[in-house]
Design a protein around this motif. Structure first.
Motif, PDB file in Angstrom:
ATOM      1  N   ARG A   1       0.836  -1.190   0.000  1.00 30.50           N
ATOM      2  CA  ARG A   1       0.000   0.000   0.000  1.00 30.50           C
ATOM      3  C   ARG A   1       0.877   1.249   0.000  1.00 30.50           C
ATOM      4  N   GLY A   2       0.732   2.043  -1.040  1.00 25.98           N
ATOM      5  CA  GLY A   2       1.437   3.319  -1.123  1.00 25.98           C
ATOM      6  C   GLY A   2       2.943   3.205  -1.098  1.00 25.98           C
ATOM      7  N   VAL A   3       3.486   2.123  -1.635  1.00 21.91           N
ATOM      8  CA  VAL A   3       4.935   1.881  -1.543  1.00 21.91           C
ATOM      9  C   VAL A   3       5.702   2.860  -2.435  1.00 21.91           C
ATOM     10  N   ARG A   4       6.689   3.486  -1.839  1.00 22.72           N
ATOM     11  CA  ARG A   4       7.576   4.405  -2.559  1.00 22.72           C
ATOM     12  C   ARG A   4       9.017   4.051  -2.220  1.00 22.72           C
ATOM     13  N   VAL A   5       9.841   3.999  -3.259  1.00 19.78           N
ATOM     14  CA  VAL A   5      11.276   3.752  -3.099  1.00 19.78           C
ATOM     15  C   VAL A   5      12.007   4.806  -3.918  1.00 19.78           C
ATOM     16  N   SER A   6      12.891   5.541  -3.261  1.00 19.38           N
ATOM     17  CA  SER A   6      13.673   6.583  -3.937  1.00 19.38           C
ATOM     18  C   SER A   6      15.152   6.307  -3.756  1.00 19.38           C
ATOM     19  N   PHE A   7      15.929   6.751  -4.732  1.00 14.76           N
ATOM     20  CA  PHE A   7      17.376   6.649  -4.646  1.00 14.76           C
ATOM     21  C   PHE A   7      17.969   8.049  -4.744  1.00 14.76           C
ATOM     22  N   PRO A   8      18.934   8.380  -3.876  1.00 15.80           N
ATOM     23  CA  PRO A   8      19.485   9.746  -3.865  1.00 15.80           C
ATOM     24  C   PRO A   8      20.100  10.117  -5.207  1.00 15.80           C
ATOM     25  N   GLY A   9      19.902  11.378  -5.599  1.00 18.21           N
ATOM     26  CA  GLY A   9      20.532  11.875  -6.820  1.00 18.21           C
ATOM     27  C   GLY A   9      21.992  12.226  -6.571  1.00 18.21           C
TER      28      GLY A   9
ATOM     29  N   GLY B   1       4.584   5.120  -5.511  1.00 23.66           N
ATOM     30  CA  GLY B   1       3.218   4.944  -5.038  1.00 23.66           C
ATOM     31  C   GLY B   1       2.579   3.749  -5.707  1.00 23.66           C
ATOM     32  N   VAL B   2       2.683   2.584  -5.078  1.00 30.36           N
ATOM     33  CA  VAL B   2       2.140   1.362  -5.670  1.00 30.36           C
ATOM     34  C   VAL B   2       1.300   0.626  -4.637  1.00 30.36           C
ATOM     35  N   ASP B   3       0.100   0.252  -5.038  1.00 35.21           N
ATOM     36  CA  ASP B   3      -0.740  -0.675  -4.295  1.00 35.21           C
ATOM     37  C   ASP B   3      -0.819  -1.965  -5.108  1.00 35.21           C
TER      38      ASP B   3
ATOM     39  N   LEU C   1      14.147  -6.626   0.542  1.00 38.85           N
ATOM     40  CA  LEU C   1      15.535  -6.357   0.179  1.00 38.85           C
ATOM     41  C   LEU C   1      15.815  -4.861   0.102  1.00 38.85           C
ATOM     42  N   VAL C   2      14.768  -4.072  -0.087  1.00 40.75           N
ATOM     43  CA  VAL C   2      14.844  -2.614  -0.081  1.00 40.75           C
ATOM     44  C   VAL C   2      13.734  -2.125   0.843  1.00 40.75           C
ATOM     45  N   GLU C   3      14.063  -1.245   1.781  1.00 44.09           N
ATOM     46  CA  GLU C   3      13.029  -0.719   2.675  1.00 44.09           C
ATOM     47  C   GLU C   3      12.374   0.494   2.028  1.00 44.09           C
ATOM     48  N   PRO C   4      11.054   0.495   1.894  1.00 41.97           N
ATOM     49  CA  PRO C   4      10.380   1.634   1.258  1.00 41.97           C
ATOM     50  C   PRO C   4      10.595   2.936   2.034  1.00 41.97           C
ATOM     51  N   ALA C   5      10.661   4.028   1.275  1.00 46.38           N
ATOM     52  CA  ALA C   5      10.727   5.345   1.908  1.00 46.38           C
ATOM     53  C   ALA C   5       9.376   5.737   2.476  1.00 46.38           C
ATOM     54  N   ALA C   6       8.304   5.161   1.928  1.00 43.91           N
ATOM     55  CA  ALA C   6       6.952   5.420   2.412  1.00 43.91           C
ATOM     56  C   ALA C   6       6.083   4.230   2.037  1.00 43.91           C
ATOM     57  N   GLY C   7       4.924   4.133   2.685  1.00 48.75           N
ATOM     58  CA  GLY C   7       4.026   3.023   2.426  1.00 48.75           C
ATOM     59  C   GLY C   7       4.392   1.817   3.261  1.00 48.75           C
ATOM     60  N   ARG C   8       3.687   0.722   3.019  1.00 46.85           N
ATOM     61  CA  ARG C   8       3.949  -0.485   3.804  1.00 46.85           C
ATOM     62  C   ARG C   8       3.737  -1.737   2.964  1.00 46.85           C
ATOM     63  N   VAL C   9       4.436  -2.787   3.352  1.00 45.93           N
ATOM     64  CA  VAL C   9       4.266  -4.114   2.772  1.00 45.93           C
ATOM     65  C   VAL C   9       3.809  -5.032   3.892  1.00 45.93           C
TER      66      VAL C   9
ATOM     67  N   GLY D   1      -3.917   9.268 -10.393  1.00 48.89           N
ATOM     68  CA  GLY D   1      -3.992   8.599  -9.094  1.00 48.89           C
ATOM     69  C   GLY D   1      -3.436   7.195  -9.093  1.00 48.89           C
ATOM     70  N   ILE D   2      -3.431   6.622  -7.891  1.00 48.02           N
ATOM     71  CA  ILE D   2      -2.871   5.288  -7.658  1.00 48.02           C
ATOM     72  C   ILE D   2      -3.985   4.254  -7.682  1.00 48.02           C
ATOM     73  N   LEU D   3      -3.811   3.200  -8.457  1.00 47.73           N
ATOM     74  CA  LEU D   3      -4.783   2.107  -8.487  1.00 47.73           C
ATOM     75  C   LEU D   3      -4.757   1.370  -7.159  1.00 47.73           C
ATOM     76  N   ASP D   4      -5.913   0.819  -6.751  1.00 47.51           N
ATOM     77  CA  ASP D   4      -6.010   0.334  -5.369  1.00 47.51           C
ATOM     78  C   ASP D   4      -5.439  -1.053  -5.118  1.00 47.51           C
ATOM     79  N   GLY D   5      -4.992  -1.758  -6.161  1.00 52.36           N
ATOM     80  CA  GLY D   5      -4.307  -3.031  -5.949  1.00 52.36           C
ATOM     81  C   GLY D   5      -5.207  -4.203  -5.639  1.00 52.36           C
ATOM     82  N   SER D   6      -6.519  -4.025  -5.732  1.00 50.58           N
ATOM     83  CA  SER D   6      -7.454  -5.066  -5.295  1.00 50.58           C
ATOM     84  C   SER D   6      -7.536  -6.250  -6.244  1.00 50.58           C
ATOM     85  N   GLY D   7      -7.099  -6.077  -7.477  1.00 51.02           N
ATOM     86  CA  GLY D   7      -7.184  -7.159  -8.449  1.00 51.02           C
ATOM     87  C   GLY D   7      -8.309  -6.973  -9.446  1.00 51.02           C
ATOM     88  N   THR D   8      -9.228  -6.050  -9.201  1.00 53.10           N
ATOM     89  CA  THR D   8     -10.265  -5.768 -10.182  1.00 53.10           C
ATOM     90  C   THR D   8      -9.666  -4.978 -11.340  1.00 53.10           C
TER      91      THR D   8
END
Length: 328
Positions: free
Chosen positions: A11-19, A31-33, A62-70, A308-315
């Motif tokens: 839910r709301g997963v974000r991963v960033s890498f420093p520039g 932002g991924v569900d 293997l990578v900790e999200p900057a935001a969101g949760r797994v 916007g972000i799709l809700d990930g429900s599978g529909t």
């Protein structure tokens, strides 16, 4: 496919890498569900660089999200060493290149037994290794125990990698381009193996690929990723026979069996450190460039409003103003 609660949920997963040198951070996953249920195979597809491998690594811890949760089996993923070690018994990674995954100095037996040793397995190691090799299609397993990777074919090496994942009896496999490095004659065998494992063991799988043909042959559901976001998702037959997002349509158009002319996208994908405003696909969108979005009255939204972000429900869902305007 079951309709029970997801085995794996993001839910709301974000991963960033420093520039570099003060440049903005690259928003690899923005932002991924996404839900994966027990016994379900989900294909995550998209161009190289879209963020699909980074997302897979985040789902495995293997990578900790900057935001969101797994969450796995209803519990948020923890990032302590002990918690991740326990999680790795239940969720295993199968890498793209079996030659790079296997230590050339280790026998097949040692390669498959490595996970058991790391996790302090207290049972019959030899029986567990033999069982995993047999389930991966290497029979009789004892014939392979003392072989080294260079003595095996590419397909056999990939089966050893799969056996190394199976030996811990996981509930989820994350397979990153599992057949990309294999000959066409072997690809079907490995895909059939993954389907058989789902049937026999109830395994769930996330298959990361750029190959929509592979998704068609193996997946229950497909999620199409572009520039760090999932832009279309749904049952594989629905998405691949009646795609709604212009990006999905372009990916499908270049398949050899696709009707009509291929859709050639202009330019390269934008820099993930500088994601465009509005729909992140709008700078390359043939629907916008061809005037169809303007005729549908959504061109301004395409350029200025995030779908916007799709809700990930599978529909079946699509992140596209033009699609939602009722044009497809």
């Amino acid at each position: 496919m079951t309709t029970s609660s997801p085995l794996l949920s993001a839910r709301g997963v974000r991963v960033s890498f420093p520039g570099r040198h003060g440049a903005p951070a690259a928003r690899a996953v923005d932002g991924v569900d996404l839900d994966i249920r027990s016994g379900e195979i989900v294909a995550l597809v998209g161009e190289s660089g879209c963020g699909k491998t980074t997302l897979a690594r985040a789902l495995l811890g293997l990578v900790e999200p900057a935001a969101g949760r797994v969450a796995f089996d209803g519990r948020p993923l923890e990032y302590s060493g002990r918690a991740l070690k326990a999680y790795r018994r239940r969720a295993q990674l199968v890498l793209q290149d079996p030659s790079g995954s296997l230590n050339p100095r280790h026998t097949v037996y040692d390669a498959v037994a490595e996970g058991l040793r790391i996790h302090g397995y207290g049972g019959d190691e030899r029986a567990a290794v033999a069982g995993a090799l047999s389930r991966a299609g290497l029979r009789p397993p004892e014939r392979f125990f003392l072989r080294y990777p260079h003595e095996l074919s590419g397909g056999q090496r990939q089966r050893v990698v799969i056996a190394g994942a199976l030996v811990l009896e996981p509930e989820l496999l994350v397979a990153d381009e599992p057949v990309a490095s294999l000959d066409a004659s072997v690809r079907g065998e490995i895909l059939a193996l993954l389907l058989r494992l789902r049937t026999e063991l109830g395994l769930a799988a996330l298959v990361v690929t750029h190959d929509l043909g592979l998704a068609w042959n193996i997946a229950d559901r497909v999620a199409v990723m572009y520039l760090g976001r999932i832009v279309e998702t749904g049952a594989v037959e629905q998405v691949l026979t009646a795609p709604r997002h212009p990006y999905t349509r372009a990916l499908l158009s270049v398949l050899p069996e696709a009707p009509g002319e291929p859709v050639i996208l202009t330019g390269e994908p934008p820099d993930p450190a500088r994601v465009p405003s509005g729909c992140r696909f709008h700078a390359r969108c043939p629907v916008l460039a061809g005037g169809e979005a303007d005729r549908a009255g959504v061109a301004g939204a395409c350029r200025g409003r995030d779908p916007g972000i799709l809700d990930g429900s599978g529909t079946a869902q699509v992140a596209c103003h033009w699609a939602h305007a009722g044009t497809v």
